[in-house]
Design an enzyme around this catalytic site. Sequence first.
Site, short mmCIF file in Angstrom:
data_model
loop_
_atom_site.label_atom_id
_atom_site.label_comp_id
_atom_site.label_asym_id
_atom_site.label_seq_id
_atom_site.Cartn_x
_atom_site.Cartn_y
_atom_site.Cartn_z
CE1 TYR A 216 -6.51 -28.83 31.11
CE2 TYR A 216 -5.13 -27.53 29.63
CZ TYR A 216 -5.96 -27.62 30.73
OH TYR A 216 -6.24 -26.49 31.46
CB THR B 294 -0.93 -0.01 1.24
OG1 THR B 294 -1.85 -1.07 1.08
CG2 THR B 294 -1.69 1.28 1.40
CE LYS C 269 -2.65 -5.41 8.26
NZ LYS C 269 -2.96 -5.30 6.84
CB THR D 241 0.61 -4.06 6.27
OG1 THR D 241 -0.68 -4.03 5.66
CG2 THR D 241 1.22 -2.68 6.29
CG ASP D 242 -2.63 -7.27 3.46
OD1 ASP D 242 -2.86 -6.56 4.45
OD2 ASP D 242 -3.21 -7.15 2.38
N1 ASP Z 1 -2.71 -5.31 0.30
C1 ASP Z 1 -1.60 -4.51 0.79
C2 ASP Z 1 -0.35 -5.40 0.80
O1 ASP Z 1 -0.15 -6.12 1.74
C3 ASP Z 1 -1.91 -3.98 2.14
C4 ASP Z 1 -0.86 -3.10 2.74
O2 ASP Z 1 0.24 -2.93 2.27
O3 ASP Z 1 -1.19 -2.52 3.81
O4 ASP Z 1 0.41 -5.35 -0.12
#
Ligand code: ASP
Length: 342
Positions: free
Chosen positions: A283, A18, A162, A91-92
Amino acid sequence: MICLSENKKIKLISTGGTIACVPTEQGLAPGLSALEMLRIIEADTDSIDCLDLFSMDSSNIQPEEWQIIANEILRSINTKEYAGIVVTHGTDTMAYTASILSFMLRGTDIPIVITGAQLPIINEDSDGRINLYDSIIAAQGLKAGVYICFGGDVILGCRAVKTRTVSYYAFESINLPKIAEIKNRQIIFISEYTLKSNGETPISDAINPNVALIKLIPGMSADFIKCSLSCNLLGVVVEGFGLGGVHNIRRDHNEALEFLMKNGVCVVLTSQCLYETSALDVYAVSRRLLNAGAISAHDMTTEAAVTKLMWALGATSPLPTEQRIEKVNEIFSTNFCGEITL
Ligand code: ASP
């Protein structure tokens, strides 16, 4: 204008995301070069070398791109020209890239700082402007290591997740305090953490992508888990319930995961909870798995567990099955870059 101290050049590598986006007829798509982004924040472009590696949405960044990014960073480090390297990235999937680079680039001697934005840097109110600015400052003053710098926080790369889709504070440091904050162009160190590895296991930097992440849900068919075998997977990370619990009645996940392990698949158990640790010995529902050879991810993030498994299998997949499983176990009981508290 950011002016860098003498003899301290920075390398800026852009990969898209982005931060670099411009409007197109199909929607936002990465289109700005590294140099154009630097000009927007009025950085001193003489002391920052730029490289446009990709223009990709990070949803498309995969192990092939990780290799290219890692090789480019290594090439830049070997020139000895740079005080630090900044990588702009979507960011993804940034937390996955930060985690795998933490393993692949462990032991390098300069900081590698990954950043991006929730809004394109061309927007006046974009967080990309301050994030890029902060990252250049961080790349001059942090210790060697791989970090994410975002929303004013510096997070160890292999501890980042994230956690927000649109807010400016999109990343959190999981199970480790953040390393620093960037305030008024200063690095304020928060945690005393030093990047120490408890092992020097010799390992190649190959990546084996034949890994899957299975998030269990109540009622999930055990056959679904067994199907992994027909997809040629060599490893699965299983996000179990709480400490790492799985069904052991009606749909027997223990039996299904044992079946995978008997057929040479490495099984790593982690938790669906974001914070704290997995533990398979508490567990009855999952202790059987521990005895069958499942590996606990302890307090690693899922992103770190997945990428560590790909990295471990990259180094060990040429080995015969038994030796490979033993070696992957050894790698998982070693802290390489701060990814696990042992
Ligand atoms: N879709 C974008 C990416 O990860 C989102 C971002 O950069 O925030 O490339």
